[in-house]
Design an enzyme around this catalytic site. Sequence first.
Site, mmCIF file in Angstrom:
data_model
loop_
_atom_site.group_PDB
_atom_site.id
_atom_site.type_symbol
_atom_site.label_atom_id
_atom_site.label_comp_id
_atom_site.label_asym_id
_atom_site.label_seq_id
_atom_site.Cartn_x
_atom_site.Cartn_y
_atom_site.Cartn_z
ATOM 1 N N LYS A 21 0.875 -1.179 0.000
ATOM 2 C CA LYS A 21 0.000 0.000 0.000
ATOM 3 C C LYS A 21 0.904 1.218 0.000
ATOM 4 C CE LYS A 21 -3.526 2.309 2.847
ATOM 5 N NZ LYS A 21 -4.457 2.698 1.802
ATOM 6 N N THR A 24 -2.712 6.675 0.084
ATOM 7 C CA THR A 24 -3.939 6.691 0.869
ATOM 8 C C THR A 24 -4.815 7.785 0.285
ATOM 9 O OG1 THR A 24 -4.906 6.797 3.079
ATOM 10 C CG2 THR A 24 -2.988 8.213 2.682
ATOM 11 N N GLU A 74 -3.274 0.790 -3.682
ATOM 12 C CA GLU A 74 -3.968 0.534 -2.411
ATOM 13 C C GLU A 74 -4.014 -0.960 -2.079
ATOM 14 O OE1 GLU A 74 -5.349 2.362 -0.045
ATOM 15 O OE2 GLU A 74 -5.890 4.309 -0.869
#
EC number: 3.5.1.135
Length: 114
Positions: A21, A24, A74
């Site tokens: 990841k 954000t 993500e």
Amino acid sequence: MSYRNITFFSRFESDILADRKTITIRDQSESHFQPGEILTVARNEDDQYFCHIRVNAVTPIHFDALNEQHAVQENMTLEELKSVIQTIYPGQNEFVVIDFTRLDVTGNVAATNS
């Protein structure tokens, strides 16, 4: 040295620590972060620290502009990403993408675990 904080839901911790990841997506209330800034990262649920990240870019985005590349960054499908965002931010359409790099304990770019 003092760093600003950012929190993530605990379900994202392992993906962040494994460098799966790397972005954000947040609402406008978190658009104040700046490229180059180092952030202390904690779990949202218990405020437990788990790493530092360096902000690479903060880019405005509309919900309808989210694409497969965002989903890859993500570590989820585009459908999952859109569902998560709608759950966290119901009724909102204007967001920022915070692109980041996880740092090791010395403040250097962390070696990728994946």
